[in-house]
Design a protein around this motif. Structure first.
Motif, PDB file in Angstrom:
ATOM      1  N   PHE A  62      53.870  10.815   8.128  1.00  0.00           N
ATOM      2  CA  PHE A  62      54.432  11.437   6.932  1.00  0.00           C
ATOM      3  C   PHE A  62      53.546  11.124   5.733  1.00  0.00           C
ATOM      4  N   ASP A  63      53.748  11.880   4.645  1.00  0.00           N
ATOM      5  CA  ASP A  63      53.035  11.652   3.383  1.00  0.00           C
ATOM      6  C   ASP A  63      54.053  11.605   2.257  1.00  0.00           C
ATOM      7  N   PHE A  64      53.831  10.733   1.287  1.00  0.00           N
ATOM      8  CA  PHE A  64      54.585  10.759   0.032  1.00  0.00           C
ATOM      9  C   PHE A  64      53.817  11.678  -0.913  1.00  0.00           C
ATOM     10  N   VAL A  65      54.485  12.724  -1.410  1.00  0.00           N
ATOM     11  CA  VAL A  65      53.818  13.722  -2.247  1.00  0.00           C
ATOM     12  C   VAL A  65      54.655  13.963  -3.497  1.00  0.00           C
ATOM     13  N   ARG A  66      53.981  13.971  -4.630  1.00  0.00           N
ATOM     14  CA  ARG A  66      54.658  14.280  -5.895  1.00  0.00           C
ATOM     15  C   ARG A  66      54.091  15.581  -6.458  1.00  0.00           C
ATOM     16  N   TYR A  67      54.987  16.374  -7.034  1.00  0.00           N
ATOM     17  CA  TYR A  67      54.632  17.637  -7.658  1.00  0.00           C
ATOM     18  C   TYR A  67      55.174  17.641  -9.085  1.00  0.00           C
ATOM     19  N   GLU A  68      54.470  18.337  -9.968  1.00  0.00           N
ATOM     20  CA  GLU A  68      55.011  18.571 -11.310  1.00  0.00           C
ATOM     21  C   GLU A  68      55.054  20.059 -11.560  1.00  0.00           C
ATOM     22  N   ARG A  69      56.028  20.448 -12.351  1.00  0.00           N
ATOM     23  CA  ARG A  69      56.196  21.863 -12.683  1.00  0.00           C
ATOM     24  C   ARG A  69      55.064  22.308 -13.596  1.00  0.00           C
ATOM     25  N   ILE A  70      54.518  23.488 -13.324  1.00  0.00           N
ATOM     26  CA  ILE A  70      53.426  24.005 -14.151  1.00  0.00           C
ATOM     27  C   ILE A  70      53.776  25.323 -14.839  1.00  0.00           C
ATOM     28  N   ASP A  71      54.972  25.832 -14.620  1.00  0.00           N
ATOM     29  CA  ASP A  71      55.312  27.144 -15.182  1.00  0.00           C
ATOM     30  C   ASP A  71      56.216  27.070 -16.404  1.00  0.00           C
ATOM     31  N   ARG A  72      56.244  25.916 -17.063  1.00  0.00           N
ATOM     32  CA  ARG A  72      57.057  25.819 -18.296  1.00  0.00           C
ATOM     33  C   ARG A  72      56.174  25.764 -19.493  1.00  0.00           C
ATOM     34  N   ALA A 129      61.318  26.601  -0.620  1.00  0.00           N
ATOM     35  CA  ALA A 129      59.858  26.672  -0.592  1.00  0.00           C
ATOM     36  C   ALA A 129      59.291  26.182  -1.925  1.00  0.00           C
ATOM     37  N   ILE A 130      58.203  25.422  -1.849  1.00  0.00           N
ATOM     38  CA  ILE A 130      57.539  24.909  -3.045  1.00  0.00           C
ATOM     39  C   ILE A 130      56.414  25.887  -3.393  1.00  0.00           C
ATOM     40  N   ASP A 131      56.651  26.689  -4.403  1.00  0.00           N
ATOM     41  CA  ASP A 131      55.736  27.752  -4.809  1.00  0.00           C
ATOM     42  C   ASP A 131      54.557  27.156  -5.582  1.00  0.00           C
ATOM     43  N   PRO A 132      53.320  27.316  -5.081  1.00  0.00           N
ATOM     44  CA  PRO A 132      52.159  26.746  -5.782  1.00  0.00           C
ATOM     45  C   PRO A 132      51.882  27.377  -7.146  1.00  0.00           C
ATOM     46  N   GLU A 133      52.520  28.504  -7.431  1.00  0.00           N
ATOM     47  CA  GLU A 133      52.410  29.110  -8.765  1.00  0.00           C
ATOM     48  C   GLU A 133      53.285  28.371  -9.773  1.00  0.00           C
ATOM     49  N   ARG A 134      54.252  27.602  -9.261  1.00  0.00           N
ATOM     50  CA  ARG A 134      55.190  26.892 -10.132  1.00  0.00           C
ATOM     51  C   ARG A 134      55.039  25.379 -10.079  1.00  0.00           C
ATOM     52  N   GLU A 194      60.031  17.559 -11.774  1.00  0.00           N
ATOM     53  CA  GLU A 194      59.152  16.997 -10.749  1.00  0.00           C
ATOM     54  C   GLU A 194      59.842  17.065  -9.395  1.00  0.00           C
ATOM     55  N   LEU A 195      59.020  17.013  -8.347  1.00  0.00           N
ATOM     56  CA  LEU A 195      59.508  16.900  -6.977  1.00  0.00           C
ATOM     57  C   LEU A 195      58.875  15.659  -6.372  1.00  0.00           C
ATOM     58  N   ASP A 196      59.675  14.855  -5.700  1.00  0.00           N
ATOM     59  CA  ASP A 196      59.201  13.657  -5.002  1.00  0.00           C
ATOM     60  C   ASP A 196      59.541  13.876  -3.533  1.00  0.00           C
ATOM     61  N   ILE A 197      58.558  14.315  -2.768  1.00  0.00           N
ATOM     62  CA  ILE A 197      58.791  14.794  -1.406  1.00  0.00           C
ATOM     63  C   ILE A 197      58.109  13.885  -0.395  1.00  0.00           C
ATOM     64  N   THR A 198      58.857  13.492   0.616  1.00  0.00           N
ATOM     65  CA  THR A 198      58.266  12.861   1.786  1.00  0.00           C
ATOM     66  C   THR A 198      58.060  13.978   2.788  1.00  0.00           C
ATOM     67  N   GLU A 199      56.785  14.344   2.997  1.00  0.00           N
ATOM     68  CA  GLU A 199      56.466  15.399   3.960  1.00  0.00           C
ATOM     69  C   GLU A 199      56.405  14.759   5.342  1.00  0.00           C
ATOM     70  N   VAL A 200      57.385  15.082   6.185  1.00  0.00           N
ATOM     71  CA  VAL A 200      57.491  14.509   7.521  1.00  0.00           C
ATOM     72  C   VAL A 200      56.751  15.415   8.501  1.00  0.00           C
ATOM     73  N   ALA A 224      70.020  25.087  -5.876  1.00  0.00           N
ATOM     74  CA  ALA A 224      70.584  25.312  -7.211  1.00  0.00           C
ATOM     75  C   ALA A 224      69.826  24.549  -8.290  1.00  0.00           C
ATOM     76  N   ALA A 225      69.212  23.428  -7.932  1.00  0.00           N
ATOM     77  CA  ALA A 225      68.569  22.554  -8.917  1.00  0.00           C
ATOM     78  C   ALA A 225      67.094  22.831  -9.116  1.00  0.00           C
ATOM     79  N   LEU A 226      66.436  23.493  -8.180  1.00  0.00           N
ATOM     80  CA  LEU A 226      64.976  23.590  -8.224  1.00  0.00           C
ATOM     81  C   LEU A 226      64.463  24.120  -9.556  1.00  0.00           C
ATOM     82  N   ASP A 227      65.087  25.145 -10.102  1.00  0.00           N
ATOM     83  CA  ASP A 227      64.632  25.711 -11.376  1.00  0.00           C
ATOM     84  C   ASP A 227      64.885  24.779 -12.553  1.00  0.00           C
TER      85      ASP A 227
END
Length: 157
Positions: A147-157, A130-135, A112-118, A105-108
């Motif tokens: 595991f990896d600590f990975v941060r994402y930022e929104r690019i579709d706004r 799913a984390i859409d690389p277009e967004r 930012e996303l702060d993900i620990t990829e296990v 419900a919150a993704l849109d």
């Protein structure tokens, strides 16, 4: 207000199985505490009941149960309402901390996303969207053992 989803996500997208924690990553818990300290957490009721109140991090619990309440916990009936409560309280950053329905419900609404990829693929029914690389664009990656600590930022706004 910046909205950040924070989650530990397995290689297959699983975040939970309904029967407790799927992995034990003390470094991830320390980092979660460090990153979220002093900021509001938005959680679903089941996630809140599993982890409880976390010191130094006010909680807003999303539930459809109109009768649910806990002392010292604000209640919202949807994610947008929870985020509005955080905004009205003057939060600069608000963390969305699960579970699966809350993340979906919150993704849109996240910046930012702060993900620990296990690096595991456990069985489980609760999944992170799913984390859409277009967004979303990966901005940082900190590899660790398993595991990896990975941060994402929104690019579709």
């Amino acid at each position: 207000m910046k909205v950040v989803a924070i989650a530990a996500v397995a290689s297959n997208g699983v975040i939970g199985s309904g029967s407790g924690m799927l992995w034990h990553l003390p470094e991830d818990w320390r980092r979660f505490k460090q990153v979220t300290m002093g900021h509001t957490l938005v959680l679903g009721r089941r996630t809140f009941e599993e982890i409880g109140a976390l010191p130094g991090r006010p909680a807003i619990v999303c539930t459809r149960d109109a009768d649910w309440h806990r002392d010292g916990v604000r209640v919202a009936h949807d994610v947008a309402g929870a985020l509005e409560m955080a905004r009205e309280a003057g939060e600069e950053i608000c963390f969305v901390a699960g579970g699966a329905q809350i993340y979906a419900a919150a993704l849109d609404l996240c910046d930012e996303l702060d993900i620990t990829e296990v690096h595991q693929s456990p069985d489980g029914s609760a999944r992170f969207p799913a984390i859409d690389p277009e967004r979303w664009r990966e901005t940082t990656r900190e590899p660790r053992a398993g595991f990896d600590f990975v941060r994402y930022e929104r690019i579709d706004r």
